[in-house]
Design an enzyme around this catalytic site. Structure first.
Site: not given
Length: 159
Positions: A74-76
């Protein structure tokens, strides 16, 4: 993990970064952690970023996809969208990540799709929906990134 595939970027983004001599696939990749986890970015634009990650190798002791692995995916994806929104003069720095895990996954590939909730001058927020191979929702995440000016020398500012 197979062969690395080429990320699809909109032509205007390719042109912007090519004029600066920047290697887009390297800059907007999954980074060292994402690479170790098998994250692959398939499509990248400010309006939508798509990536995949294998479950195998990213599980917790019970054999289920680790929640932290979903957070990395998700953060990527949200960070890539934020950086593309900010453009070549900005750097995106994650300041808030929230993940809700809906179901466990034991095998296969998960796919994340990041779409913008807010794209401003100084922040960008993306919703990231992660699904399994049967298109069942595994995780819903929200990432907010601060968009900081890139110094003239191109190196991120140190605090």
């Amino acid at each position: 993990m197979g062969e690395q595939q080429q990320v699809r970027f909109p032509q205007e983004i390719i042109d912007e970064y090519a004029a600066l001599g920047v290697d887009l696939p390297a800059m907007f990749s999954a980074g060292h952690l994402g690479t170790r986890m098998g994250v692959q970015i398939i499509e990248a634009a400010p309006e939508r970023v798509v990536g995949t990650m294998p479950v195998e190798g990213n599980t917790q002791p019970y054999g289920l996809l680790h929640g932290g692995a979903s957070a990395v995916l998700a953060e990527t994806l949200g960070s890539v969208g934020s950086m593309l929104h900010g453009g070549s003069s900005k750097v995106a720095v994650g300041v808030d990540l929230n993940c809700t895990h809906h179901r466990g996954v034991r095998s296969g590939l998960v796919t994340g799709v990041a779409t913008p909730v807010h794209r401003g001058r100084s922040t960008a927020t993306y919703e990231i929906v992660i699904t399994d191979e049967q298109d069942r929702r595994v995780c819903t995440a929200r990432l907010t990134c601060l968009l900081r000016d890139l110094p003239a020398d191109g190196a991120p500012a140190k605090d």
